[in-house]
Design an enzyme around this catalytic site. Structure first.
Site, short mmCIF file in Angstrom:
data_model
loop_
_atom_site.label_atom_id
_atom_site.label_comp_id
_atom_site.label_asym_id
_atom_site.label_seq_id
_atom_site.Cartn_x
_atom_site.Cartn_y
_atom_site.Cartn_z
N CYS A 20 -76.98 -15.35 -11.03
CA CYS A 20 -77.08 -14.76 -9.69
C CYS A 20 -75.69 -14.78 -9.07
O CYS A 20 -74.71 -15.12 -9.73
CB CYS A 20 -78.10 -15.51 -8.83
SG CYS A 20 -77.74 -17.28 -8.65
N THR A 21 -75.57 -14.45 -7.80
CA THR A 21 -74.26 -14.27 -7.18
C THR A 21 -73.43 -15.55 -7.17
O THR A 21 -72.31 -15.58 -7.67
CB THR A 21 -74.40 -13.74 -5.74
OG1 THR A 21 -75.20 -12.56 -5.75
CG2 THR A 21 -73.03 -13.43 -5.14
#
Length: 300
Positions: free
Chosen positions: A175-176
């Site tokens: 994810c980010t």
């Protein structure tokens, strides 16, 4: 030059509401803007400001109960990417809606960017992007599975419908900044998956450390601030944001006939009423007036 710090930490806060006021006062005193979320499960957010201000806020956060090991990722910007400072109280610092998920008990195996490259090249590994659909649309790892979810709350339902696809495979999730994978890997472990890995520091750490010529990343990474997207080296990318729906827009998207600055884009053309669009147009007019005066409108 302004410093941008992305951070999260899972710990137990007995009274997160009591932490809000002092944290907000400190940020405002040091010219720090952005967004921080406080919940019983910890803290999450991104802030920007002068070096001394960011250091002061990070020191304050690390002095909170259970936060001594709080990590953060830094990037830099010439202009302030936030309009104001917000410190919000939430039920979760990243909303998954699974009350039994507890990242402080166990999570998947962390991988450095180099280890990540080695793992996801293997044939028996399923690489899963846990981000929202509009984030995945502008960049992801080559060969990654896109769950096509609108929000992280949708991920457990998607997994239950699709888990048979990944039987016998090792699961690599990203994810980010890493926070979603703290929850998603704990969730999968709780369901009996035993070979679960995640990218430590998320895409942002990967783009910061991995040389472009060795990178398996394709595109840009969506970020939740005024930069909209970043590329390798965490330099600002080419994407802008629709001020109506907040989805990322490429330069070509802004040339489409559906696009109206501050009001709509091709993604959200059917999502708002005429009254909404009138409100958006007035907001854009106020932003333009503020810019002409050399100010920044709070919604900009």
């Amino acid at each position: 030059m302004l410093t941008i710090a992305a951070l999260y930490h899972f710990t137990r806060f007995d009274d997160p509401a009591a932490l809000r006021g002092p944290l907000m006062d400190l940020c405002q005193a040091h010219g720090v803007k952005g967004s921080l979320l406080l919940a019983r499960e910890g803290v999450n957010g991104t802030i920007a400001g002068p070096r001394a201000g960011i250091d002061a806020v990070l020191a304050h956060l690390r002095a909170l109960p259970g936060c001594a090991a709080l990590e953060h990722k830094e990037s830099f910007a010439e202009a302030m990417p936030f309009g104001r400072m917000k410190v919000k109280l939430k039920r979760e610092i990243v909303t998954m809606g699974q009350p039994d998920v507890d990242p402080t008990s166990r999570v998947g195996s962390y991988l450095s960017p180099k280890e990540w490259n080695d793992l996801i090249a293997a044939d028996d590994v399923a690489v899963i992007d846990t981000r929202n659909d509009y984030e995945v649309a502008i960049g992801t790892f080559k060969g990654a599975v896109d769950p096509d979810i609108r929000t992280f709350r949708d991920f457990p339902h998607w997994w239950e419908k699709n888990r048979a696809r990944f039987h016998g495979k090792r699961i690599a999730m990203f994810c980010t900044g890493g926070i979603r994978c703290e929850k998603s890997t704990n969730y999968l472990l709780g369901l009996g998956e035993n070979q679960v890995f995640h990218l430590k520091g998320g895409i942002l750490k990967y783009l910061e450390e991995m040389p472009r010529e060795q990178s398996l990343w394709d595109g840009e990474c969506y970020v939740f601030d005024g930069r909209v997207s970043v590329g390798h080296g965490l330099v600002p990318g080419q994407f802008d944001s629709c001020h109506a729906c907040r989805r990322p827009l490429s330069p070509d998207d802004k040339q489409r006939p559906e696009y109206e600055r501050g009001c709509q884009c091709h993604h959200c053309l059917a999502e708002y009423s005429d009254e909404d669009r009138a409100r958006f147009r007035e907001r854009q007019r106020q932003m333009d007036l503020a810019e002409a005066r050399g100010d920044r409108h709070f919604a900009g």
